[in-house]
Design an enzyme around this catalytic site. Structure first.
Site, PDB file in Angstrom:
ATOM      1  N   LEU A 138     -12.008 -41.837  -4.837  1.00 61.43           N
ATOM      2  CA  LEU A 138     -11.677 -40.424  -4.982  1.00 61.43           C
ATOM      3  C   LEU A 138     -10.306 -40.278  -5.624  1.00 61.43           C
ATOM      4  CD1 LEU A 138     -12.870 -39.018  -1.534  1.00 61.43           C
ATOM      5  CD2 LEU A 138     -14.178 -39.381  -3.639  1.00 61.43           C
ATOM      6  N   GLY A 169     -10.508 -46.222   3.379  1.00 57.96           N
ATOM      7  CA  GLY A 169      -9.863 -44.980   2.962  1.00 57.96           C
ATOM      8  C   GLY A 169     -10.759 -44.031   2.195  1.00 57.96           C
ATOM      9  N   ASP A 170     -10.476 -43.898   0.907  1.00 52.83           N
ATOM     10  CA  ASP A 170     -11.250 -42.998   0.042  1.00 52.83           C
ATOM     11  C   ASP A 170     -12.126 -43.784  -0.932  1.00 52.83           C
ATOM     12  OD1 ASP A 170      -9.157 -43.981  -1.492  1.00 52.83           O
ATOM     13  OD2 ASP A 170      -8.863 -42.103  -2.584  1.00 52.83           O
ATOM     14  N   GLU A 171     -12.528 -44.982  -0.539  1.00 55.49           N
ATOM     15  CA  GLU A 171     -13.342 -45.841  -1.404  1.00 55.49           C
ATOM     16  C   GLU A 171     -14.748 -46.007  -0.829  1.00 55.49           C
ATOM     17  OE1 GLU A 171      -9.808 -48.666  -3.179  1.00 55.49           O
ATOM     18  OE2 GLU A 171     -10.885 -49.334  -1.381  1.00 55.49           O
TER      19      GLU A 171
END
Length: 187
Positions: A77, A118-120
């Site tokens: 993201l 996280g955002d992965e």
């Protein structure tokens, strides 16, 4: 365990049977909870990195045996830190849940979508017919981010970057494919 008959007796043996039965049910419930903690992301309920790598290794085994293709998508993201800094971590968590739900709607039953950190996110596409199909799949996945996300009663836009690797051309192990898909985001 629910189908195991109890000794329906009104004596100590019947009481013991009920106690053992209840204990077995409790242990089974706890086992399922531990599996969930070990293999699924608590926030999105998607498979975590451990389960993703296990499923990817299974796909690799089948791909090698059946001479089929495999594509790995690494999805990151863009601007997620800004969301956390602006709206707070609760809003960031909600964004991750919404992103996961939208991407789940795009995946096929044979594929595995996971949140690995996280955002992965990662997505393993089993046996895509061509690189053009994977490219179109990536385009469709990026469309998930065209509509705003509702965070704290505010419309918020976010985008994503996607890197792709293919088995066997970009690697023959799960880690190599994942690393190459991650690196492909920067080219």
């Amino acid at each position: 365990l629910e189908n195991i008959p109890l000794l329906d007796r009104g004596d100590e043996v019947g009481e013991f049977s009920r106690t053992i039965h209840d204990l077995a049910l409790t242990l089974k419930k706890r086992e399922n909870e531990l599996k969930s903690i070990a293999f699924f992301d608590a926030l999105t309920n998607l498979p975590n990195r451990t389960l993703f790598l296990d499923r990817l290794n299974q796909m690799l085994f089948h791909s090698e045996r059946d001479h089929t293709n495999l594509a790995i998508l690494f999805i990151d993201l863009n601007g997620f830190k800004h969301v956390n800094d602006t709206y707070g971590h609760a809003a960031g968590d909600e964004l991750l849940r919404q992103v996961a739900q939208r991407m789940l709607k795009e995946k096929r039953k044979t594929d595995t979508l996971a949140r690995i950190s996280g955002d992965e996110f990662t997505l393993a596409l089993y046996n895509p017919s061509s690189s053009q199909v994977v490219s179109k799949y990536c385009e469709n996945l990026l469309q998930v981010f065209k509509n705003p996300f509702l965070l704290s009663n505010r419309e918020t836009f976010i985008s994503a970057s996607i890197g792709v690797s293919f088995y066997p051309g970009n690697g023959t192990s799960a880690e190599a494919l994942l690393n190459n898909a991650d690196k492909a985001m920067y080219f």
